[in-house]
Write an enzyme that holds these catalytic residues in place. Structure first.
Site, PDB file in Angstrom:
ATOM      1  N   CYS A  94       0.930  -1.147  -0.089  1.00 18.21           N
ATOM      2  CA  CYS A  94       0.161   0.079  -0.037  1.00 18.21           C
ATOM      3  C   CYS A  94       1.013   1.329  -0.038  1.00 18.21           C
ATOM      4  O   CYS A  94       2.073   1.158  -0.542  1.00 18.21           O
ATOM      5  CB  CYS A  94      -0.961  -0.001   1.120  1.00 18.21           C
ATOM      6  SG  CYS A  94      -0.153  -0.114   2.898  1.00 18.21           S
ATOM      7  N   SER A  95       0.473   2.318   0.715  1.00 18.25           N
ATOM      8  CA  SER A  95       1.457   3.350   0.676  1.00 18.25           C
ATOM      9  C   SER A  95       2.650   3.232   1.501  1.00 18.25           C
ATOM     10  O   SER A  95       3.835   3.496   0.988  1.00 18.25           O
ATOM     11  CB  SER A  95       0.744   4.627   1.474  1.00 18.25           C
ATOM     12  OG  SER A  95      -0.515   4.921   0.583  1.00 18.25           O
TER      13      SER A  95
END
Length: 172
Positions: A94-95
């Site tokens: 993800c981020s």
């Protein structure tokens, strides 16, 4: 007015929780239940990549070849059709690696035995100078930075905070 006050209270109490480094944030928010893979280790392998961010984030950019699964929209049924081999090497990201750890936990619980979480997520991937592509497969320097507080952890990309409706409408 009451909702606005509650929102401001939440924002000001949550801000100290956001660490100033990716390492600090991962130590604060993750349990380590899904083993990490580093950016250099990922570059030397060829696993199935799963992007667990929001669709808007994925459309701005993602690691080439990544399959979008989403976070709130993630379903095991959908993934099992795309990845039936439960022994296949899978890397979730993800981020920075918080949401992806939760998806990795679901995969491991469902019997996927070779799941790893990309340490630092797409932020660390890009911070180390690696390429990302937009939803049309074109190289881009843009990365969705989620918000300005998390965006401080992204140091080597053009930060995008909001996607324009036409950007999403024109993407597959």
């Amino acid at each position: 007015m009451r909702i606005r006050l509650l929102y401001l209270l939440f924002v000001f109490t949550a801000m100290p929780c956001i660490s100033q480094t990716i390492d600090g944030a991962l130590k604060r928010f993750n349990s380590g239940s899904v083993p990490y893979i580093s950016v250099p280790e990922l570059k030397g392998s060829s696993p199935i990549l799963l992007d667990t961010r929001k669709k808007e984030e994925y459309q701005v950019s993602h690691i080439e070849g990544a399959i979008w699964t989403g976070f709130k929209t993630f379903t095991l049924d959908s993934l099992q059709r795309q990845v039936p081999d439960k022994e296949a090497p899978i890397v979730v990201y993800c981020s920075i690696g918080v949401r992806s750890e939760q998806i990795g936990e679901k995969l491991r619980k469902a019997g996927y035995s070779n799941v790893k979480n990309l340490y630092g997520g797409i932020f660390e991937w890009k911070n180390q100078g690696n390429p990302v592509v937009d939803s049309m497969g074109r190289p881009t320097e843009e990365v969705h930075a989620f918000d300005k507080h998390w965006g401080k952890l992204l140091t080597n990309a053009k930060k995008v905070y909001h996607t324009k409706p036409e950007r999403i409408e024109n993407q597959p």
